[in-house]
Design an enzyme around this catalytic site. Structure first.
Site, mmCIF file in Angstrom:
data_model
loop_
_atom_site.group_PDB
_atom_site.id
_atom_site.type_symbol
_atom_site.label_atom_id
_atom_site.label_comp_id
_atom_site.label_asym_id
_atom_site.label_seq_id
_atom_site.Cartn_x
_atom_site.Cartn_y
_atom_site.Cartn_z
ATOM 1 N N HIS A 1 32.884 3.069 -37.254
ATOM 2 C CA HIS A 1 31.451 3.312 -37.066
ATOM 3 C C HIS A 1 30.749 2.060 -36.552
ATOM 4 O O HIS A 1 29.990 2.116 -35.570
ATOM 5 C CB HIS A 1 30.832 3.766 -38.388
ATOM 6 C CG HIS A 1 29.391 4.151 -38.278
ATOM 7 N ND1 HIS A 1 28.972 5.441 -38.012
ATOM 8 C CD2 HIS A 1 28.243 3.410 -38.379
ATOM 9 C CE1 HIS A 1 27.646 5.477 -37.955
ATOM 10 N NE2 HIS A 1 27.191 4.258 -38.183
ATOM 11 N N GLU A 2 30.987 0.921 -37.214
ATOM 12 C CA GLU A 2 30.293 -0.302 -36.793
ATOM 13 C C GLU A 2 30.750 -0.735 -35.400
ATOM 14 O O GLU A 2 29.949 -1.220 -34.602
ATOM 15 C CB GLU A 2 30.523 -1.420 -37.818
ATOM 16 C CG GLU A 2 30.117 -1.066 -39.246
ATOM 17 C CD GLU A 2 28.747 -0.406 -39.369
ATOM 18 O OE1 GLU A 2 27.840 -0.719 -38.577
ATOM 19 O OE2 GLU A 2 28.585 0.442 -40.260
ATOM 20 N N HIS B 1 29.016 1.205 -32.650
ATOM 21 C CA HIS B 1 27.672 0.720 -32.343
ATOM 22 C C HIS B 1 27.672 -0.275 -31.183
ATOM 23 O O HIS B 1 26.614 -0.513 -30.574
ATOM 24 C CB HIS B 1 27.059 0.050 -33.572
ATOM 25 C CG HIS B 1 26.281 0.982 -34.450
ATOM 26 N ND1 HIS B 1 25.169 1.658 -34.007
ATOM 27 C CD2 HIS B 1 26.437 1.322 -35.758
ATOM 28 C CE1 HIS B 1 24.676 2.390 -34.999
ATOM 29 N NE2 HIS B 1 25.428 2.211 -36.067
ATOM 30 N N TYR C 1 22.356 10.609 -38.571
ATOM 31 C CA TYR C 1 23.787 10.389 -38.432
ATOM 32 C C TYR C 1 24.524 11.702 -38.159
ATOM 33 O O TYR C 1 25.129 11.893 -37.103
ATOM 34 C CB TYR C 1 24.360 9.772 -39.715
ATOM 35 C CG TYR C 1 23.878 8.384 -40.038
ATOM 36 C CD1 TYR C 1 24.704 7.279 -39.840
ATOM 37 C CD2 TYR C 1 22.609 8.158 -40.565
ATOM 38 C CE1 TYR C 1 24.285 5.992 -40.150
ATOM 39 C CE2 TYR C 1 22.178 6.886 -40.866
ATOM 40 C CZ TYR C 1 23.015 5.806 -40.655
ATOM 41 O OH TYR C 1 22.576 4.529 -40.956
ATOM 42 N N GLU D 1 22.361 6.387 -34.295
ATOM 43 C CA GLU D 1 23.310 6.795 -35.336
ATOM 44 C C GLU D 1 24.037 8.099 -35.032
ATOM 45 O O GLU D 1 25.189 8.264 -35.424
ATOM 46 C CB GLU D 1 22.590 6.883 -36.682
ATOM 47 C CG GLU D 1 22.002 5.554 -37.153
ATOM 48 C CD GLU D 1 23.049 4.478 -37.391
ATOM 49 O OE1 GLU D 1 24.259 4.778 -37.339
ATOM 50 O OE2 GLU D 1 22.663 3.318 -37.641
ATOM 51 N N ASP E 1 12.743 2.521 -43.815
ATOM 52 C CA ASP E 1 13.696 2.605 -44.929
ATOM 53 C C ASP E 1 13.386 3.776 -45.859
ATOM 54 O O ASP E 1 14.295 4.353 -46.471
ATOM 55 C CB ASP E 1 13.691 1.303 -45.735
ATOM 56 C CG ASP E 1 14.286 0.135 -44.959
ATOM 57 O OD1 ASP E 1 15.124 0.379 -44.079
ATOM 58 O OD2 ASP E 1 13.898 -1.013 -45.233
ATOM 59 N N GLU F 1 25.946 -3.289 -37.932
ATOM 60 C CA GLU F 1 26.580 -3.458 -36.634
ATOM 61 C C GLU F 1 26.134 -4.692 -35.874
ATOM 62 O O GLU F 1 26.049 -4.669 -34.635
ATOM 63 C CB GLU F 1 26.317 -2.216 -35.779
ATOM 64 C CG GLU F 1 24.839 -1.964 -35.434
ATOM 65 C CD GLU F 1 24.089 -1.094 -36.427
ATOM 66 O OE1 GLU F 1 23.041 -0.561 -36.070
ATOM 67 O OE2 GLU F 1 24.569 -0.948 -37.578
#
Length: 613
Positions: A309-310, A313, A395, A332, A387, A285
């Site tokens: 979705h992006e 953001h 999400y 998210e 990560d 994003e």
């Protein structure tokens, strides 16, 4: 689009209120209590031959502690040449600095000491080929096969691998940049890209709104541009440009619908950069210029929820930002909720509910595979790289929590709450604790007797899903299930399944819910009827390959090898490697991976290497 005075003032104010969460951001060395960067100026050359960025970054500093003369920055695998600082009188001096030993997660702490408090500091440096936040591709690894390609992926803590910076989402900076490339290569950034429309090898960028460092982004390659509307357009290699424009030309409608629901888009333009297939995510994003995987160019707009979705953001994540990576769900979960609302507004309720149902089924399955603490919304990293704790929990569990609140309070009240929340925290970063306080005051206490704080705390701080979690269901999926049962019972053949008007969502529901011990005869019948092994839709192909690997269906393997070597999106490759290993195909999978690895992003290396250790 012009930024409203309210948004502009908040953008500037955000730079002055950044230090609130640094004490609990375990992933950064930055001493925000002493000093913050308010503006970055980058001057970098892109060296494709040596796979490095070389030049300097200049920090404009705002001192919080009148006694401090030390700036601490995050770095990872950077070579620091020298550091110069400008005193308050305007003179430049050489600064003393030390670069600590490398920590596997956080990188190397860069400590800069000044004789007096600096107004600005310049760090001259170069990145290394192994930078975790950059991928360098040869011409042969790109779609056009003519020019090299480089792009960044700074989230979560990879900005430090190509910029010495206070790499925490708790702080926000504006930035400007001069980027030099070979003359036939175009550079773009998460900034105003009007100068990038003229390809000359010398590009200037400006980002006037304050953003967190993980949103600083760069890309460079054989890129052309095509507008989709007055506010949107696409940068892409020529081979995929027209197809991308056709796929994503509803983007302006998405912006218009979201403006109406949650307030005016605050970033001016919204463009897309189509990346090579090696990009490890669906999208990123980066403000003003979302980075997008080509695996969602399906030819039928079936996967454009990723664009929603992006875009979402731009309100949840870029405008209102998690203060630490333990608060990722604030980015998210809200974004997944807003994404689905955009899809409903543009494509209808039926499609939105199908996407909800698929995601809800996915999170219920994934939660069973995770350690209980990692199923909490307010995650505890305990020293891990963000990560390594990545999952669908922030999400989809976050989205389901917000759907729960919407159902309890009604859409009118909940929409008003969300819109006010975005406005209240625009261009600021906040923690989960701050959100809970805001939620209590502005929703729970405002409308008493509907949802208790005990229930809120269960959603956010307890593992798993509450017993009264929403369970989205789709009539379309019920019809798919009924047809599936008649086929499995032998009442109809696979070719007689009513698939003519099935959407990709119905196909995914069908494939994901077939028995994991389906007979070879059934597998072959399905493949013959619908040529699933050669599917051109990346999501449908993935679902089929997962089913086939688990069922030992051998005819997929040539196509599966092509799938694994031609794309690098982790969602579409990592589960397949795991399934191959679990189903006796470790040696074959390892051989394929060794061949595919040079084209994968460093983030994919870290995940998949560990599977074969």
């Amino acid at each position: 689009m012009k930024i409203t005075p309210l948004f502009f003032s908040l953008a500037m104010a955000g730079m002055c209120s950044q230090a609130m969460a640094n004490a609990i951001d375990q992933n950064s060395y930055a001493n925000l209590d002493d000093v913050i960067t308010t503006h970055l100026n980058l001057d970098l050359d892109i060296d494709f031959s040596d796979k490095q960025l070389e030049g300097f970054v200049e920090h404009t500093l705002q001192w919080q502690n009148k006694q401090s003369k030390t700036l601490v920055l995050d770095t990872r695998d950077l070579d620091i040449d020298k550091v110069m600082y400008q005193s308050q009188s305007g003179q430049w001096h050489k600064a003393q600095f030390s670069l600590a030993n490398r920590d596997d997660v956080k990188g190397s702490k860069l400590t800069i000491n000044f004789a007096s408090q600096a107004a600005k500091v310049r760090i001259y440096y170069n990145s290394r080929p192994e930078a975790s936040g950059l991928q360098w591709l040869t011409p042969e690894q790109t779609a056009s096969k003519t020019h090299p390609f480089m792009y960044s992926q700074s989230q979560a803590i990879h900005a430090r691998s190509w910029i010495p910076v206070q790499d925490t989402p708790a702080m926000r900076v504006t930035y400007s940049a001069r980027i030099q490339t070979p003359k036939d290569v175009r550079a773009v950034m998460s900034a105003d890209n009007k100068d990038a429309l003229y390809k000359d090898g010398d590009y200037h960028f400006n980002m006037p709104q304050a953003i967190s460092p993980y949103l600083i982004a760069i890309g460079a390659g054989n890129l052309e541009f095509k507008a989709m509307s007055h506010q949107t357009g696409i940068f892409a290699e020529p081979t995929i440009l027209d197809a991308s424009v056709a796929e994503f030309n509803d983007t302006q409608a998405m912006i218009d619908k979201t403006n109406a629901m949650y307030g005016e888009y605050a970033w001016g333009r919204y463009d897309l950069l189509m990346l090579p297939p090696s990009f490890p995510f669906g999208g990123m994003e980066n403000p003003r210029l979302s980075f997008i995987t080509p695996t969602v160019v399906a030819g039928d707009k079936s996967l454009v929820n990723l664009i929603a979705h992006e875009l979402a953001h731009s309100w949840s994540g870029n405008l209102v930002t998690n203060a630490t990576w333990e608060d990722l769900w604030l980015n998210e979960g809200f974004t997944s909720y807003v994404e689905n609302r955009i899809m409903e507004a543009v494509f209808g309720r039926d499609r939105a509910v199908m996407e909800q149902a698929l995601d809800a089924a996915g999170i219920r399955a994934q939660i069973k595979t995770l350690d209980a603490p990692d199923t909490r919304l307010n995650l505890k990293l305990n020293g891990r790289d963000p990560d390594d704790a990545f999952s669908s929990v922030p999400y989809t569990k976050g989205q389901l929590f917000l759907i729960y609140l919407e159902e309890k309070y009604g859409r009118d009240k909940f929409d008003a709450f969300v819109k006010t929340y975005f406005n209240e925290f625009a261009f600021k970063s906040l923690t989960t604790a701050q959100f809970v306080t805001y939620l209590k005051t502005n929703l729970i206490d405002k409308y008493p007797g509907i949802v208790s704080m005990d229930k809120v705390n269960e959603w956010i701080f307890a593992p798993g899903l509450p017993s009264d979690t929403p369970n989205p269901t789709s009539d379309a999926f019920d019809k798919v299930d009924a047809a599936t049962a008649t086929w499995l019972n032998g009442e109809i053949t696979a070719a007689q399944l009513p698939t003519t008007n099935w959407s990709v969502h119905e196909w995914l529901h069908f494939l994901n819910n077939l028995p994991r011990d389906l007979s070879q005869a059934h597998m072959s019948e399905l493949d013959s009827a619908y040529n699933l092994t050669q599917s051109k839709n990346a999501e449908r192909a993935f679902a089929w390959y997962m089913l086939a690997v688990g069922n030992g269906y051998q005819p997929i393997y040539p196509a599966l090898e092509q799938h694994l070597t031609s794309i690098g999106r982790r969602k579409l490759i990592v589960p397949l490697y795991k399934s191959l290993i679990a189903n006796g195909k470790r040696e074959w999978a390892h051989s394929v991976y060794l061949n595919a690895r040079p084209g994968y992003h460093p983030l994919a290396h870290g995940t998949i290497d560990a599977l074969f250790e």
